[in-house]
Scaffold this motif. Structure first.
Motif, PDB file in Angstrom:
ATOM      1  N   ILE A  24       0.819  -1.209   0.000  1.00  0.00           N
ATOM      2  CA  ILE A  24       0.000   0.000   0.000  1.00  0.00           C
ATOM      3  C   ILE A  24       0.857   1.265   0.000  1.00  0.00           C
ATOM      4  N   ASP A  25       2.182   1.140   0.220  1.00  0.00           N
ATOM      5  CA  ASP A  25       3.036   2.325   0.179  1.00  0.00           C
ATOM      6  C   ASP A  25       3.315   2.785  -1.254  1.00  0.00           C
ATOM      7  N   TYR A  26       2.973   1.955  -2.248  1.00  0.00           N
ATOM      8  CA  TYR A  26       3.175   2.349  -3.647  1.00  0.00           C
ATOM      9  C   TYR A  26       1.946   3.127  -4.106  1.00  0.00           C
ATOM     10  N   PRO A  27       2.117   4.329  -4.676  1.00  0.00           N
ATOM     11  CA  PRO A  27       0.971   5.194  -4.994  1.00  0.00           C
ATOM     12  C   PRO A  27      -0.101   4.529  -5.842  1.00  0.00           C
ATOM     13  N   TYR A  28       0.296   3.723  -6.821  1.00  0.00           N
ATOM     14  CA  TYR A  28      -0.691   3.077  -7.686  1.00  0.00           C
ATOM     15  C   TYR A  28      -1.736   2.338  -6.861  1.00  0.00           C
ATOM     16  N   TRP A  29      -1.266   1.583  -5.862  1.00  0.00           N
ATOM     17  CA  TRP A  29      -2.189   0.766  -5.068  1.00  0.00           C
ATOM     18  C   TRP A  29      -2.996   1.612  -4.100  1.00  0.00           C
ATOM     19  N   GLN A  30      -2.489   2.776  -3.722  1.00  0.00           N
ATOM     20  CA  GLN A  30      -3.276   3.717  -2.934  1.00  0.00           C
ATOM     21  C   GLN A  30      -4.444   4.252  -3.753  1.00  0.00           C
ATOM     22  N   TRP A  31      -4.205   4.463  -5.046  1.00  0.00           N
ATOM     23  CA  TRP A  31      -5.265   5.007  -5.899  1.00  0.00           C
ATOM     24  C   TRP A  31      -6.317   3.948  -6.218  1.00  0.00           C
ATOM     25  N   VAL A  32      -5.871   2.683  -6.342  1.00  0.00           N
ATOM     26  CA  VAL A  32      -6.852   1.598  -6.445  1.00  0.00           C
ATOM     27  C   VAL A  32      -7.705   1.576  -5.180  1.00  0.00           C
ATOM     28  N   ALA A  33      -7.045   1.681  -4.016  1.00  0.00           N
ATOM     29  CA  ALA A  33      -7.758   1.685  -2.733  1.00  0.00           C
ATOM     30  C   ALA A  33      -8.792   2.802  -2.685  1.00  0.00           C
ATOM     31  N   TYR A  34      -8.425   3.976  -3.160  1.00  0.00           N
ATOM     32  CA  TYR A  34      -9.358   5.104  -3.178  1.00  0.00           C
ATOM     33  C   TYR A  34     -10.604   4.752  -3.988  1.00  0.00           C
ATOM     34  N   GLY A  35     -10.397   4.117  -5.148  1.00  0.00           N
ATOM     35  CA  GLY A  35     -11.526   3.727  -5.983  1.00  0.00           C
ATOM     36  C   GLY A  35     -12.406   2.689  -5.322  1.00  0.00           C
ATOM     37  N   VAL A  36     -11.773   1.695  -4.672  1.00  0.00           N
ATOM     38  CA  VAL A  36     -12.545   0.652  -3.973  1.00  0.00           C
ATOM     39  C   VAL A  36     -13.369   1.273  -2.855  1.00  0.00           C
TER      40      VAL A  36
END
Length: 340
Positions: A52-64
């Protein structure tokens, strides 16, 4: 978690009644019980990121999280820290916390079979984002990814053009880990396009931690070993940023072309500034939204689509402000992160 709340509130209600508590106390406990019951009835989606420290996966998290709220779902978030063992622990943790659906970016495609076996045994729908399951696996609800093979071809063709515009045909690649099916598809498409377009892929360096610092080191290694390289194919966002930093240090901006993939405020700015020549954007936030919709549909016995793949949109200095390109960029990251 909601079930535990419900059980605790129920015990408190019974205890209050037995103790002859006043009307006000019983009302408070009864209200708690009602709220817990409502929460227990809501489906829960657990989002499990590879890191989750990688920005891409933070943005997926935001969408979820955004889509879960719209659909009336509880939300749980866990990070696997790039460990298959922790990923499996996270699945068990999610189930313990009442998850009725899973959205995940797997640590690697090869790590998915035991996850899928467990979730199938529990009848839990699962949707993948960004990285799909191991080839041959079918027991999953949906895989929401880029069309990596087609994007790999398109990016390679553009990289080859940049190299030839700079007087050569030697190109190099900063690659994602090749134990991921998306990276394998990117590479397959790229090799086909380089061969067709007449470019020589002289070196591939594979990422390990996907950091900018690692990409800077690898880009410098490539440029030192291959001074005739005229363009670099960066398979992910930090690779593009790292390659740009290496070119800036060496005074090679514009002399060596760079194309990145995924997209971020940083690479969009690099495109606007002319430091890199393009980025193929992948809708990280949009993938989270779409994957959550798919598992919600599965829970409610509505139609689902097992493969949702989108060809990434090329953003260049000439196209970045076009409405269709801006629409694609706005599926990548939330507005709070940075400019488009």
């Amino acid at each position: 978690m909601a079930k535990h709340m419900l059980q605790s509130a129920g015990k408190l209600l019974c205890k209050a009644a037995r103790a002859g508590a006043g009307f006000g106390a019983v009302v408070v406990v009864s209200t708690l019980y009602t709220h817990a019951a409502i929460a227990a009835d809501k489906p829960t989606v657990a989002y499990i990121a590879p890191a989750i420290d990688y920005p891409y996966w933070q943005w997926v998290a935001y969408g979820v999280k955004q889509r879960a709220a719209e659909l009336g779902m509880n939300y749980v978030e866990l990070s696997s820290d790039n460990s298959p063992a922790k990923q499996m622990d996270n699945i068990h943790t999610a189930l313990t916390r009442g998850a009725t659906a899973i959205v995940m970016g797997p640590v690697s495609s090869s790590s998915t079979p035991p996850v899928l076996r467990l979730l199938k045994s529990k009848s839990i729908p699962v949707a993948f984002t960004g990285i799909g399951p191991q080839t041959g696996e079918t027991d999953y609800t949906s895989a929401v990814t880029a069309n990596n093979y087609d994007t790999g071809k398109l990016e390679a063709s553009y990289v080859c053009k940049l190299a030839k515009d700079r007087g050569g045909n030697k190109v190099a690649m900063l690659s994602l880990p090749q134990d991921r099916e998306n990276a394998q598809k990117y590479l397959k498409g790229a090799n086909e396009a380089f061969k067709k377009d007449g470019c020589d892929l002289v070196q591939i360096l594979e990422a390990h931690d996907l950091s900018v610092n690692e990409a800077v080191t690898e880009a410098n290694d490539i440029l030192t070993a291959n001074p005739d390289v005229k363009a670099i194919y960066a398979m992910f966002d930090n690779a593009g940023i790292g390659a740009a930093k290496a070119l800036q240090t060496r005074g090679l901006v514009g002399k060596v072309g760079v194309v990145a993939a995924d997209g971020s405020p940083s690479t969009i700015k690099l495109v606007r500034d002319g430091v890199i020549q393009g980025v193929f954007v992948q809708g990280a936030m949009g993938q989270g939204i779409d994957a959550t919709t798919q598992v919600f549909n599965a829970l409610n016995h509505k139609p689902t689509t097992q493969v949702l793949s989108f060809t990434e949109v090329l953003v260049t200095g000439d196209t970045v402000d076009r409405p269709d390109v801006q629409a694609a960029v706005k599926r990548v990251y939330p507005p709070s992160v940075g400019k488009y």
